[in-house]
Write a protein that holds these residues in place. Structure first.
Motif, PDB file in Angstrom:
ATOM      1  N   THR A  21       0.856  -1.184   0.000  1.00 36.27           N
ATOM      2  CA  THR A  21       0.000   0.000   0.000  1.00 36.27           C
ATOM      3  C   THR A  21       0.891   1.232   0.000  1.00 36.27           C
ATOM      4  OG1 THR A  21      -1.654   1.264   1.256  1.00 36.27           O
ATOM      5  CG2 THR A  21      -0.119  -0.075   2.523  1.00 36.27           C
ATOM      6  N   ASP A  23      -0.099   3.860   1.590  1.00 39.51           N
ATOM      7  CA  ASP A  23      -0.461   4.522   2.845  1.00 39.51           C
ATOM      8  C   ASP A  23       0.072   3.679   4.002  1.00 39.51           C
ATOM      9  OD1 ASP A  23      -1.509   5.915   4.936  1.00 39.51           O
ATOM     10  OD2 ASP A  23      -3.618   5.496   4.483  1.00 39.51           O
ATOM     11  N   SER A  25       0.628   4.350   7.013  1.00 37.24           N
ATOM     12  CA  SER A  25      -0.083   4.500   8.286  1.00 37.24           C
ATOM     13  C   SER A  25      -1.279   3.562   8.389  1.00 37.24           C
ATOM     14  CB  SER A  25      -0.540   5.950   8.468  1.00 37.24           C
ATOM     15  OG  SER A  25      -1.497   6.299   7.472  1.00 37.24           O
TER      16      SER A  25
END
Length: 206
Positions: A21, A23, A25
């Motif tokens: 991914t 992202d 986080s």
């Protein structure tokens, strides 16, 4: 630049290659490695969660590349200890090679953070390696003497704010009463936080 240093291959993945991914986080907590008790002290106390994230990145890169050697600088000593322990605990056959700290002419450890120091702050920072050297020299009288000697040097300049100045075992556990140990220090000068460390040999305190 890499070719000039004799590098044949550079692996430079993007976030999707490493984490699946873009992202980071969004990664579930179950995928973040636990740095353990050593990851909670010293730099871990100042930067909560940092070492778990760092170990996760290192582990994933090793899995993707199959690396059998990894070099880590001694300046970030806690990171070096944690990476070494992680591979050992996970029984991954990686040899972690410590790289000695590179220093400026006055002994200050090279760091990208040094450029944030003003001229006056940079002059103050020269006391950091002097304090470490004083602690190493006094270590023959025990950890308490080593710490006192280092703090005495740093106290010469009020602009230096000590986050910690400790003597620990080489694996950053409690300091032994004698034998090999490590002096580890973090200070703030203005808005800049600087680290240093060095090996020492403890004698029994008088």
């Amino acid at each position: 630049m890499c070719a000039a240093e004799g590098v044949d291959i550079v692996y430079a993945p993007d976030a999707v290659d490493v984490y699946g991914t873009d992202d980071i986080s969004a990664l579930p907590a179950s995928e973040i490695l636990d740095a353990g008790p050593i990851g909670l002290i010293l730099e871990g106390a100042a930067r909560p969660g940092h070492f778990g994230g760092m170990l996760t990145v290192v582990s994933k890169l090793q899995e993707l590349t199959g690396a059998r050697f990894a070099t880590f600088g001694e300046k970030d000593y806690q990171q070096l200890v944690l990476v070494t322990r992680m591979f050992a605990d996970r029984e991954v056959p990686v040899e972690v090679v410590p790289v000695p700290t590179v220093r400026e002419t006055d002994g200050l450890a090279l760091s990208s953070r040094n450029r944030y120091l003003s001229e006056k702050e940079r002059a103050c920072a020269a006391l950091i390696p002097q304090a470490v050297e004083a602690a190493v020299a006094a270590a023959q009288d025990g950890p308490g003497a080593a710490i006192a000697a280092g703090l005495e040097v740093l106290s010469k300049e009020s602009a230096i704010k000590v986050d910690y100045f400790v003597v620990a075992a080489p694996d950053l556990g409690p300091a032994p009463t004698h034998g090999p140990a490590r002096v580890v220090v973090a200070v703030r000068i203005g808005a800049t936080r600087l680290l240093d460390n060095a090996p020492c040999d403890l004698g029994a305190p008088a």
